[in-house]
Scaffold this motif. Structure first.
Motif, PDB file in Angstrom:
ATOM      1  N   UNK A  80      15.174  35.060   6.741  1.00 34.26           N
ATOM      2  CA  UNK A  80      16.599  35.190   7.081  1.00 34.26           C
ATOM      3  C   UNK A  80      17.145  33.975   7.817  1.00 34.26           C
ATOM      4  N   UNK A  81      16.284  32.992   8.072  1.00 32.32           N
ATOM      5  CA  UNK A  81      16.732  31.780   8.750  1.00 32.32           C
ATOM      6  C   UNK A  81      16.784  31.887  10.260  1.00 32.32           C
ATOM      7  N   UNK A  82      16.282  32.986  10.823  1.00 30.19           N
ATOM      8  CA  UNK A  82      16.298  33.143  12.285  1.00 30.19           C
ATOM      9  C   UNK A  82      15.141  32.403  12.949  1.00 30.19           C
ATOM     10  N   UNK A  83      14.047  32.198  12.213  1.00 28.07           N
ATOM     11  CA  UNK A  83      12.911  31.443  12.739  1.00 28.07           C
ATOM     12  C   UNK A  83      12.852  30.100  12.016  1.00 28.07           C
ATOM     13  N   UNK A  84      12.741  29.031  12.784  1.00 28.61           N
ATOM     14  CA  UNK A  84      12.659  27.717  12.150  1.00 28.61           C
ATOM     15  C   UNK A  84      11.504  26.914  12.750  1.00 28.61           C
TER      16      UNK A  84
END
Length: 444
Positions: free
Chosen positions: A89-93
């Protein structure tokens, strides 16, 4: 309602931990809810089995039980699945900066008069750059991208609270070695186990803001969570109460002889206007109310705790302590000495006075009095009338009265200047032992 107490088995419990555990347990039982014990043991380098066992033993000593027990080390697959969802979901990078590089960035921002926040430079890294770095042996750590805006809640103790997320660095949730941090695993567990209320220390207020944001990213509804943060304890002088101070560790307090009811009653009343009374957790459930806790820090005073310990011991019946007294000690002995105890272990010292050999204390100026005392010592059987009758006769013969009469006798008979009422204590000592001590003291 469901609450949890989540210690890390990287050390022994201290009074701050105990206060949080008691608050969670009492609130759960008061509302008819469930209480979960969660061992946060993902720090494999520091977590130890003996600490986990000690935590369970200490909680039982306090009178606490639990409806469920889970260990985070058993739930790694669950965390990995949650991390995969956040990555998708793009919350962890991924981030590749070393500790040295991050420290340099912080120093630069401080010199520029800026807050030392992470600059999100890793978000500008392309997939190709990441692939090449990983091919060269670099392993990323993973940060959670905090939302804009702020997190607000009505705290059960502190009132309205707000955390501004843009004022914080994106937290690292997964280390470069793949291990998960508490900030992440705690949220996954709270969501998966259905926790409704989180009661913990005031030092977690900022964590709450971050964890609510993670909770939302994982699909949870933060409106279903209630928070209460207890102000931290200080020492008797108002200074910080160190978690590492042995004197406030539960194991040390147990070794010192503090009774669980004294500690529980004291911790439950700290920070409220209520006078502490010795009590076990089950005794506190009916009237438990977090709303009575002050927003100010509470002072943990060992002297007050020991005072409460005395009050508790002085009321305990023989049956409650029988298995912790010397084998031959009976109810008469206990009822005679309990009013003179600060700690239960002191009962063994008084048993030694009753049944063992002690060194009588005497002043040379009292030698004649003690010889008279030995000569006038009445025959057995003895009862509570023996001491007043004997001392009355001795007062008439010696011309002494009050402290000048009673203190030399007490020192010779018990070796102590204070102690149980000799009216009941003298018959326990017995004539042979009393006579021997009086003669020994008179001889110097």
């Amino acid at each position: 309602m469901k609450l949890r107490f989540a210690p890390s088995p990287t050390g022994l419990l201290h009074v701050g931990n105990a206060r949080i555990a008691i608050a969670n347990w009492c609130l759960a039982r008061h509302r008819g809810g469930r209480f979960l014990l969660r061992l946060d043991d993902t720090d494999t380098a520091r977590s130890r089995t003996e600490f986990a066992q000690a935590i369970e033993e200490d909680l039982r000593w306090l009178g606490l039980d639990w409806d469920e027990l889970i260990r985070q080390s058993d739930r790694l697959e669950l965390y990995a699945a949650a991390a995969a969802r956040l990555k998708a979901s793009g919350h962890l990078y991924p981030c590749l900066e070393t500790e040295e590089e991050l420290a340099f960035k912080r120093e630069q921002r401080i010199r520029q008069g800026k807050p030392p926040l992470y600059d999100r430079a890793a978000l500008r890294m392309t997939p190709d750059q990441l692939s090449r770095a990983e091919a060269n042996g670099k392993s990323p750590h993973w940060r959670f991208k905090l939302s804009a805006g702020h997190v607000e809640w009505q705290d059960g103790v502190l009132g309205r609270r707000s955390v501004k997320l843009p004022s914080l660095s994106d937290p690292v949730l997964i280390r470069a070695d793949g291990s998960f941090l508490y900030t992440f695993t705690s949220v996954v567990d709270d969501l998966e186990t259905g926790i409704t209320d989180v009661v913990r220390g005031e030092d977690h207020v900022t964590n709450t803001g971050i964890q609510v944001d993670i909770f939302k990213a994982l699909g949870g509804n933060p409106d279903q969570l209630r928070f209460a943060h207890l102000p931290l304890l200080t020492d008797a002088d108002g200074g910080p109460l160190s978690k590492r101070t042995g004197s406030v560790g539960l194991r040390q307090l147990r070794r010192d002889g503090v009774e669980p009811a004294a500690l529980v009653g004291y911790l439950a009343a700290l920070g409220t206007s209520a006078d502490p009374v010795p009590a076990m957790p089950a005794d506190l459930v009916a009237g438990f109310d977090l709303g009575r806790v002050s927003k100010s820090s509470a002072r943990f005073d060992t002297k007050q705790l020991l005072g409460l310990n005395r009050r508790w011991l002085h009321t305990l019946p023989f049956e409650a302590v029988r298995d912790r007294l010397p084998d031959q000690a009976d109810e008469t002995f206990w009822l005679t000495v309990r009013g003179n105890l600060d700690l239960l272990r002191e009962a063994r010292d008084w048993w030694e006075v009753v049944a063992g050999d002690i060194l009588p204390q005497a002043d040379a100026a009292d030698a004649e009095l003690l010889r008279q005392a030995a000569e006038t010592l009445p025959p057995e059987p003895w009862d509570e009338a023996t001491w007043p009758a004997w001392t009355a006769a001795l007062a008439a013969a010696s011309g002494r009265k009050g402290r000048a009469l009673f203190l030399p006798l007490r020192l010779a008979l018990t070796g102590e200047s204070h102690g149980p009422d000799l009216k009941t204590f003298l018959p326990l000592i017995g004539r042979d032992r009393a006579l021997r001590r009086l003669r020994q003291a008179a001889a110097g």
